[in-house]
Structures are given as structure tokens and as C-alpha cells.
Write a protein that holds these residues in place. Structure first.
Motif, PDB file in Angstrom:
ATOM      1  N   ARG A 143       0.860  -1.185   0.000  1.00 56.32           N
ATOM      2  CA  ARG A 143       0.000   0.000   0.000  1.00 56.32           C
ATOM      3  C   ARG A 143       0.895   1.233   0.000  1.00 56.32           C
ATOM      4  N   ALA A 144       0.837   1.990  -1.098  1.00 56.69           N
ATOM      5  CA  ALA A 144       1.702   3.155  -1.257  1.00 56.69           C
ATOM      6  C   ALA A 144       0.870   4.430  -1.232  1.00 56.69           C
ATOM      7  N   VAL A 145       1.382   5.441  -0.556  1.00 56.78           N
ATOM      8  CA  VAL A 145       0.753   6.756  -0.549  1.00 56.78           C
ATOM      9  C   VAL A 145       1.489   7.628  -1.568  1.00 56.78           C
ATOM     10  N   LEU A 146       0.742   8.115  -2.556  1.00 59.01           N
ATOM     11  CA  LEU A 146       1.308   8.932  -3.617  1.00 59.01           C
ATOM     12  C   LEU A 146       0.766  10.352  -3.531  1.00 59.01           C
ATOM     13  N   LYS A 147       1.661  11.320  -3.607  1.00 62.43           N
ATOM     14  CA  LYS A 147       1.239  12.714  -3.720  1.00 62.43           C
ATOM     15  C   LYS A 147       1.175  13.035  -5.198  1.00 62.43           C
ATOM     16  N   GLU A 148      -0.049  13.214  -5.705  1.00 70.60           N
ATOM     17  CA  GLU A 148      -0.239  13.337  -7.143  1.00 70.60           C
ATOM     18  C   GLU A 148      -0.106  14.780  -7.612  1.00 70.60           C
TER      19      GLU A 148
END
Length: 515
Positions: A143-148
Motif C-alpha cells: 500500500r503506497a501513498v502517492l502525492k499526485e
């Protein structure tokens, strides 16, 4: 995980990440590739595309496209103290070794555009201005948190995460993986120039100087344009960000009689040599500069990252399709980490030889090397060995977990030898390998039991490819009538004299590979 979640999340869209995305997508693996840069790179330090990379690019029809975009340097020259001491004409001397007997000069920015465009044709777009913030993993996935690009953080779930995010990799740092090594004391510069002079002839030139004023010249065109890579004289760390071309010192440039007319790009940098402690932790992998960085000696860095990507891609695809156990993924680190360590050690020795001011290094680079290179060029075996190292054609996995047997001079783990006219239509023996699947190659007559075994598993198992025996096969080291089990990345996994299919079946079963 939702149906829209990717199988593999790729962090970093340099050549390594793009090749991984291409090879996975071609094998029907769902990928998502993100890069924190707001747009593709516009400048380039990496230039050289080696012969082995071009052979692997043939699997996706990329080799011809790369050749159209780049320039094939036909020769290599060694200079010492301003005198040309030897030349190696690649094509004339090495034409039987590979279809690409040269160094292809293709600037990284142009190279990335080629790869990204081909990936887009397959329906996958690079997501720029998208940064990996953090991630966690368990036995089910990542589970990765990406700042888009819009500044909002969103969660991406994937089965695997590939860290292709460079020397300052957030993936590697998040895992707490040690990146041991060091930094060379000398500063280096790169300059793309338009110039005149003997080395501006469309070939690669290396100058070795007693004063450690190293200079390498990589052609950007048949004449008049080149990239200069050299050491800075009188290094000034306090001024490194403000130096210009006029500050570099012209000793080597003047000795080679180079007259620079225009400077199109100039940059200075420090060179590091480091290798990550490991390339895998659970469902997360390190590739390219995230796992290894080293000197630019020999133009190996970008090619090594691409090799990482192709090595991992077919293994991930096999595991995701249920055709192999997770144990297969362990072979990625076993094969690529060992190679990275050897490569960093080798380039460190070469780099130190070329740049050290100590007396033994000065003697080697100004007296020994200038004599040894032209002498080696006259000995075919020595030349093939040297080119094999430079081109990565000599890279093998003989000590890896997917290597067994020997037939002729070819052992399990070796690169499959290239045979130019191996088929009735005049095509080579690499042409059938574009399917990215296991194959069995036989050069000469096929053992009947082997033909029956391959036919019985034709839909799911290794495809049998038979080639007529020729003198070229013998010169390449192949054994007449032997069976060679070829991996999807063009390496020999198993060599079986006589072609007994039971040996092939046992090899695959022992490694939990099914079809």
C-alpha cells in the motif's frame, strides 16, 4: 485490492523504470509508473547503449528504433599524453559476435522519449509530478501513498513495488537498506560541444595523461559534435556550482588538438561508487541507480539498470501468472546483486587507474595500457573478451540458481551465442526469441524424445527451435545436437549434451517452474 489496482507499481520513469514497465506490459502485467519530475528530463549524462541492451531491445522491436535515434560509433581509440596509440575497429573485428558490434550513442533524454512513446502505444502513460510519500507491505501486497499532481495524497495498492527512483531512492531509504560505498575526490565535468580536431571523427576516444587529466570523447554525430567527459584541474569544492567551461583547464583538450567552437551544455558533478546491501525486501525491489551507482567508466550504468529491469520483468510475470513459485523472485537479487558488486569493483579499478596521481597508476595508464590495447586488438580472443566486458555480452549467471549443465563451451547461465544466418530465410537465431517465453534450442538434429516432449507441452511449455548446424555454430561454442533451455531474457538456463528431455523436466520441476 480493487480490480483497477496495478500488479506492479513502478516508482521512477528513467530508462530502468520505463523498460520494466514495457516488458511487464508486453507480458500482460498491469503496471502503474510514476515519477516525481514534472516533465521528462531535458538533459542527459548517460549516452552509451551497449550491444547486449540492443539485443534485448530486439524482443520489442526497439533495437531498430534506437538505431534510428542514435549514432553507432564504429571504433574506439586510446591516446596517451596527446598521442593516438591504438584503435579498435568494432564492426570489422567483431561482426560475428553480435548484430551490434559497436557502441550506440543515444542521449538519455532522447532514449527516454523513445521508451515512453512505445509504452504509450501499449496504453500506459507515465504519471509525472507524482511522488511516492510512504508505503507499507504485508504478505498480500503493498500500500503506497502517492502525492499526485494536484497535491492530494492518494493510496495505490499493488502486489509489488519496484524502486527505480535513482541514487536518492525514497524506496531504498524507507526500507532502511544500507548503501555502502564512497565518493571519489575528483570533480568531473560533461560538455556537449561542437568542435574540430582529430578526435572529432565520429569515434570514441579516451586520453590517459600522466598528470591524471583524464578526457573521454563520445561522438554525437559522424563528425564535429561530441560529448567531453573529463576531470577538473585544481578542484575547488566551494566553486563547483559556479564553474564554467573556461574553468576546467585545457591541458588534455589542447594536447588532442580539439578546437571548441560552441558549447551546447555543460555540467559538473561528483562520482560515487555504492551498492545496496540487498535488492529485495518482501514485495519491494530495487533496480538501477536505486541499487547501485558507480563511475562512468565504460558507459555501464544505464545498461546495468536496463538489465535489472528485464531480469526482474519476466520473473514477476511468471509468478503473477502462476507459472512459477515466489522462489523464482529470489533469483533476481542472487543474479543482479552479484553482478553489480563485480561491476562497481571493476569500474572502480579502471577509474582509479585513469585518474590517480600516484606513480603506479601513472605508469600503467601512460606506458602499459597504450601498448596493451593495440596489441590486444590484434588477438581475436583478447578483443572479444574486452568487448564482451564493455558491451555486457560477457555477463553471465553461471553461479546463479537458474544455471546448470554444459554443452560445448556453453554453460548454464551464459548468454545465448548469436548466429547470424541460422535459419533458411537468412535470419539469426535471436529472431524467434521475441515472444518472451522459454524455448529449447537445438543446433543440428533433434533427439526424437525431445521433439515428442516439446510437442506434448507446446501450448504451455518451452517451444522447440531447431537450427541447421554450421561452422558458425561450432565457432560460437555450441555443441551439435545438444539441447539449450533458453530463458525469456536470452540466457541459457540449462545445457544438455544429447538433448535428454528428462533432464529439462527435472530442472524446471526442481525450481518450481510450470507452464
Amino acid at each position: 485490492m480493487q480490480a483497477s489496482d496495478p500488479d506492479v507499481l513502478i516508482c521512477g520513469a528513467g530508462p530502468t523504470g520505463l523498460v520494466l514497465a514495457l516488458w511487464l506490459t508486453k507480458q500482460q502485467v498491469r503496471v502503474r509508473i510514476v515519477d516525481k519530475r514534472h516533465e521528462p528530463g531535458g538533459t542527459s549524462r548517460a549516452l552509451a547503449v551497449q550491444a547486449r541492451t540492443l539485443e534485448l531491445y530486439g524482443q520489442l522491436g526497439l533495437a531498430d528504433a534506437a538505431l534510428e535515434q542514435g549514432y553507432a560509433a564504429p571504433g574506439f581509440n586510446v591516446w596517451a599524453n596527446g598521442r593516438r596509440r591504438g584503435r579498435i575497429p568494432f564492426k570489422r573485428k567483431l561482426g560475428e559476435l553480435t548484430a551490434y558490434p559497436y557502441v550506440l550513442i543515444l542521449p538519455q533524454d532522447r532514449h527516454e522519449r523513445l521508451l515512453a512513446d512505445r509504452l504509450a502505444e501499449l496504453g500506459v502513460q507515465v504519471e509525472h509530478a507524482t511522488e511516492l510519500v510512504r508505503f507499507e507491505q504485508d504478505t498480500g501486497g503493498v500500500r503506497a501513498v502517492l502525492k499526485e499532481a494536484d497535491g492530494i495524497e492518494r493510496v495505490c495498492s499493488a502486489k509489488y513495488l519496484a524502486g527505480c527512483d535513482g541514487a536518492h531512492s525514497i524506496v531504498r531509504k524507507s526500507l532502511g537498506i544500507d548503501f555502502a560505498g564512497g565518493t571519489y575526490s575528483r570533480f568531473f565535468y560533461v560538455a556537449d560541444v561542437e568542435a574540430e580536431g582529430p578526435p572529432m571523427d565520429g569515434e570514441v576516444h579516451i586520453n590517459l595523461d600522466r598528470s591524471a587529466d583524464f578526457l573521454a570523447i563520445f561522438p554525437l554525430a559522424p563528425a564535429g559534435r561530441a560529448r567531453l567527459v573529463g576531470t577538473l584541474v585544481n578542484d575547488r569544492p566551494d566553486r563547483i556550482d559556479t564553474l564554467s567551461f573556461d574553468d576546467i583547464g585545457a591541458n588534455a583538450i589542447d594536447k588532442l588538438r580539439i578546437r571548441v567552437g560552441r558549447i551546447n551544455w555543460f555540467s559538473t558533478y561528483k562520482v560515487h561508487h555504492r551498492v545496496a546491501e540487498r535488492f529485495r525486501e518482501g514485495r519491494v525491489f530495487l533496480l538501477g541507480d536505486a541499487g547501485h551507482i558507480h563511475s562512468p567508466a565504460g558507459g555501464q550504468g544505464m545498461n546495468t539498470g536496463i538489465g535489472d529491469a528485464i531480469n526482474l520483468a519476466w520473473k514477476l510475470a511468471a509468478v503473477l501468472r502462476g507459472q512459477a513459485a515466489d522462489a523464482l523472485l529470489g533469483s533476481y537479487e542472487a543474479e543482479r546483486l552479484a553482478f553489480a558488486r563485480r561491476l562497481v569493483a571493476t569500474t572502480d579499478r579502471v577509474f582509479t587507474l585513469a585518474t590517480s596521481a600516484k606513480l603506479p597508476a601513472r605508469i600503467m595508464r601512460t606506458r602499459v595500457v597504450p601498448v596493451a590495447v593495440p596489441s590486444a586488438a590484434r588477438v581475436p580472443a583478447a578483443l572479444r573478451f574486452a568487448f564482451g566486458i564493455l558491451s555486457q555480452l560477457g555477463l553471465h549467471y553461471r553461479r546463479g540458481p537458474l544455471a546448470e549443465g554444459a554443452a560445448g563451451r556453453i554453460r548454464g547461465g551464459d548468454r545465448l551465442p548469436w548466429i547470424a544466418r541460422a535459419q533458411p530465410d537468412g535470419s539469426d537465431n535471436f529472431a524467434p526469441l521475441d515472444g518472451m517465453r522459454w524455448q529449447v534450442h537445438v543446433y543440428g538434429d533433434v533427439r526424437p524424445e525431445l521433439a515428442v516432449w516439446c510437442a506434448a507441452c507446446a501450448d504451455r511449455g518451452p517451444a522447440l527451435r531447431r537450427f541447421e548446424w554450421s561452422d558458425a555454430c561450432g565457432r560460437a561454442g555450441l555443441d551439435r545436437g545438444a539441447a539449450y533451455l533458453i530463458r525469456p531474457d536470452l540466457y541459457v538456463a540449462l545445457a544438455v549434451p544429447g538433448g535428454d528431455p528428462e533432464v529439462i523436466g527435472r530442472f524446471l520441476r526442481d525450481r518450481l517452474i510450470a507452464f
